[in-house]
Design a protein around this motif. Structure first.
Motif, short mmCIF file in Angstrom:
data_model
loop_
_atom_site.label_atom_id
_atom_site.label_comp_id
_atom_site.label_asym_id
_atom_site.label_seq_id
_atom_site.Cartn_x
_atom_site.Cartn_y
_atom_site.Cartn_z
N HIS A 92 0.95 -1.63 -0.24
CA HIS A 92 -0.20 0.34 -0.21
C HIS A 92 1.28 1.35 -0.15
CE1 HIS A 92 -3.53 -2.44 0.86
NE2 HIS A 92 -3.05 -2.98 1.70
N ASP A 93 2.29 1.37 -0.27
CA ASP A 93 3.31 2.27 -0.30
C ASP A 93 2.62 2.67 -1.76
OD1 ASP A 93 4.38 2.37 2.17
OD2 ASP A 93 5.96 1.61 1.43
N LEU A 94 2.39 4.43 -2.06
CA LEU A 94 3.13 4.80 -2.96
C LEU A 94 4.35 5.09 -3.83
CD1 LEU A 94 -0.13 7.98 -1.84
CD2 LEU A 94 -0.34 6.13 -3.28
N VAL A 95 4.64 5.11 -4.74
CA VAL A 95 5.42 5.02 -5.25
C VAL A 95 5.95 5.97 -6.60
CG1 VAL A 95 6.45 2.54 -4.21
CG2 VAL A 95 5.51 2.65 -6.95
N ILE A 96 7.12 6.19 -6.85
CA ILE A 96 7.16 7.06 -7.43
C ILE A 96 7.92 6.35 -8.55
CG2 ILE A 96 7.70 9.49 -8.82
CD1 ILE A 96 6.23 10.70 -6.75
N CYS A 97 7.59 6.29 -10.35
CA CYS A 97 9.08 5.59 -11.05
C CYS A 97 9.28 7.30 -11.51
CB CYS A 97 8.06 5.20 -12.33
SG CYS A 97 9.49 4.44 -13.52
N LEU A 98 10.55 6.79 -11.12
CA LEU A 98 11.85 8.09 -11.78
C LEU A 98 11.90 8.45 -13.09
CD1 LEU A 98 14.33 8.18 -9.11
CD2 LEU A 98 11.95 9.61 -9.17
N VAL A 99 11.67 6.70 -14.00
CA VAL A 99 11.50 7.34 -15.31
C VAL A 99 10.82 7.58 -16.25
CG1 VAL A 99 12.70 5.52 -17.44
CG2 VAL A 99 13.09 5.27 -15.27
N THR A 100 9.91 7.42 -15.47
CA THR A 100 8.35 7.94 -16.33
C THR A 100 7.49 9.01 -15.56
OG1 THR A 100 6.84 6.20 -14.85
CG2 THR A 100 8.00 5.58 -17.27
N ILE A 138 1.78 1.73 -6.45
CA ILE A 138 0.74 1.35 -5.59
C ILE A 138 1.63 0.44 -5.29
CG2 ILE A 138 -1.70 0.95 -6.14
CD1 ILE A 138 -1.30 1.51 -3.16
N VAL A 139 1.94 -0.37 -4.09
CA VAL A 139 2.77 -1.81 -3.64
C VAL A 139 1.84 -2.30 -3.62
CG1 VAL A 139 4.40 -3.10 -2.23
CG2 VAL A 139 5.17 -0.28 -2.98
N ILE A 140 1.11 -3.01 -4.69
CA ILE A 140 0.58 -4.38 -4.51
C ILE A 140 0.62 -5.89 -3.70
CG2 ILE A 140 -1.04 -3.38 -6.00
CD1 ILE A 140 -0.56 -5.38 -8.23
N ASP A 141 2.06 -6.08 -3.50
CA ASP A 141 2.40 -7.27 -3.43
C ASP A 141 3.92 -7.37 -3.18
OD1 ASP A 141 1.92 -10.25 -1.99
OD2 ASP A 141 2.73 -10.40 -4.56
#
Length: 65
Positions: free
Chosen positions: A6-14, A19-22
């Motif tokens: 459930h942590d939010l993540v931001i892709c530094l490329v795009t 969201i981390v689902i697993d």
């Protein structure tokens, strides 16, 4: 510190937000982006804390076919 479900993540490329689902075997993360689900190594995720809030950034977010 490792990312959690459930942590939010931001892709530094795009720049896409996901969201981390697993978490797979403590080594791999399954992340849901609007463009689809991607798998990334936990070591590719950097976590920053600001104002008590955790922010996660994925430094590689390659397309998977």
């Amino acid at each position: 510190m490792k990312p959690e479900e459930h942590d939010l993540v931001i892709c530094l490329v795009t720049g896409h937000i996901g969201i981390v689902i697993d978490i797979i075997n403590d080594e791999w993360l399954r992340i849901s982006f609007s463009s689809g689900i991607r798998v990334a190594e936990a070591e590719d995720v950097e976590i920053f804390k600001s104002g008590g809030q955790k922010r996660c950034f994925v430094d590689t977010c390659e397309r998977q076919e």
